[in-house]
Write an enzyme that holds these catalytic residues in place. Sequence first.
Site, PDB file in Angstrom:
ATOM      1  CG  HIS A 109      -2.049  -1.019   1.106  1.00 12.46           C
ATOM      2  ND1 HIS A 109      -2.429  -1.626  -0.068  1.00 12.46           N
ATOM      3  CD2 HIS A 109      -2.866  -1.540   2.081  1.00 12.46           C
ATOM      4  CE1 HIS A 109      -3.427  -2.475   0.175  1.00 12.46           C
ATOM      5  NE2 HIS A 109      -3.710  -2.438   1.457  1.00 12.46           N
ATOM      6  CG  HIS A 179      -8.132  -0.467   2.004  1.00 15.32           C
ATOM      7  ND1 HIS A 179      -8.807  -0.941   3.096  1.00 15.32           N
ATOM      8  CD2 HIS A 179      -7.174  -1.377   1.725  1.00 15.32           C
ATOM      9  CE1 HIS A 179      -8.271  -2.086   3.496  1.00 15.32           C
ATOM     10  NE2 HIS A 179      -7.275  -2.387   2.661  1.00 15.32           N
ATOM     11  CD  GLU A 322      -8.371  -3.607  -0.850  1.00 15.66           C
ATOM     12  OE1 GLU A 322      -7.196  -3.201  -0.915  1.00 15.66           O
ATOM     13  OE2 GLU A 322      -8.731  -4.540  -0.103  1.00 15.66           O
TER      14      GLU A 322
END
Length: 357
Positions: A109, A179, A322
Site C-alpha cells: 500500500h 480501501h 479494491e
Amino acid sequence: MTELKLEPFGKMPDGRNIDLYTLTNEHGTRVAVTTYGARLVRFEKDVQGHPVDIVLGYTRGEDYVRDTAYMGAVIGRHANRIAGGRITVGGRPYLLELNSGSKKQNHIHGGAHGLHTHLFDADIVHDGVRFTTVSPDGTGGFPGNLEVKVTYTLTGDDALSIRYEAISDAETICNITNHSYFNLEGCTAPSILDHTAEIYADTFTWADAESLPDGRILPVAGTPMDFTTPRRIGDRIDADYDEVQMAHGYDHNWVLRGDFAPEPYSHLKKAARVAAPKTGLILSCYTDRIGVQFYTGNNLRGDTPPGKGGIVFPRRSGFCLETQFFPNAPANPAFPQPILAMDELFTAETVYKIDSV
C-alpha cells in the site's frame, strides 16, 4: 443536481486543517469525503425513512490520522503487496519500504507515507470534488515525482464514481485503488457474514500465507472462491481449503471476466454485487481494472480508534472491493505490469452504485 457542503473535520498533527466535503443528490443519498487521504467517510442512503450509512469510519479527522486499517483511503503508489519490496523500473532495481508480512519482509500500500497519509488539496467540480497531491521522488522507495488526482462524483442514480489520474516525471510503478470498508446493514453493524456476494470472475490468483500470488491463475469452480452465483459470504469463509485458511477468510484477487456493466456504465465492466437481506441494500461495483481484491475484514481486531457510533470495529464487520492490477505483479512477469512511463497519464475509474430492493 448534487448539493455540496464544506466543513472543518479536524487538524493534522502539524496544525494544518482537515476538511470534509459532503455531496447530496436529489434523492437524499449522501457521500462525504475528506482531504486527509482522500478518504470516503460516509455513503448514506434512505431505507424506509431511515438513513443507512454503509461505510465504516470515524467522526473526526484526527481519528483517520491515527487509523491503522486504511479506512476509506485512497491507496498507492502501489495497492496491495510486492514480495521483498523488489521492483525493476527502466532496467534499474529498486527496493521499496518493507512494511508487510510476518517479518516485515514485503511492501504493501505504498508504505508509511503512501497516499493514505497525504493531506490533499481540493477543488469543487461538477457534482463532486477533485483531490490533488504529489508523492515526491523516493517516497516509499518509488522513483519519480508522482502527481495524483482523485475525483469523487455522486450521480442522480446513487452511484459514486471514483476517477484516478496520475503522471510522473520518471518511469515508475502506479496502481491506485480505494480501501473503503462497507457494511450494507450499516456502519455500526457487527458482521458482513450474512451478506450475499457475486463476483464476476471465473478465476483468481493463488496466494501464499503472506497473501502473495506466485503467478498461478486458478479456476474458482468447486472451491470456496466460487462467487459466480450469489453466495452468503459466511457459508465457506472458514472452509478446510488452503486459500481461506491461510488468509483467515477472504483476502484475494479475482480475475475479472469483463462482463459489461449496464448503461450508463457500459464503458466499465462488472466486478461484484453484494446484497444485505436485512436492509435490502445492494452495492454494485463496476471498474476498468483487471482485478478486484475482495477482503472481508479478517484483520479488524478492535485496535483502531472508536468509530462512528462509538464502536470499535470487530473482525469481519466490513468488506472491501479494491479494484487493481494483480498483487505482486513485479515478481510475476506473466501478469500485466503496473509500469507508468515518464509523462504518461495513468487513468482508472471505479463506480460503487447503491440500490435497494
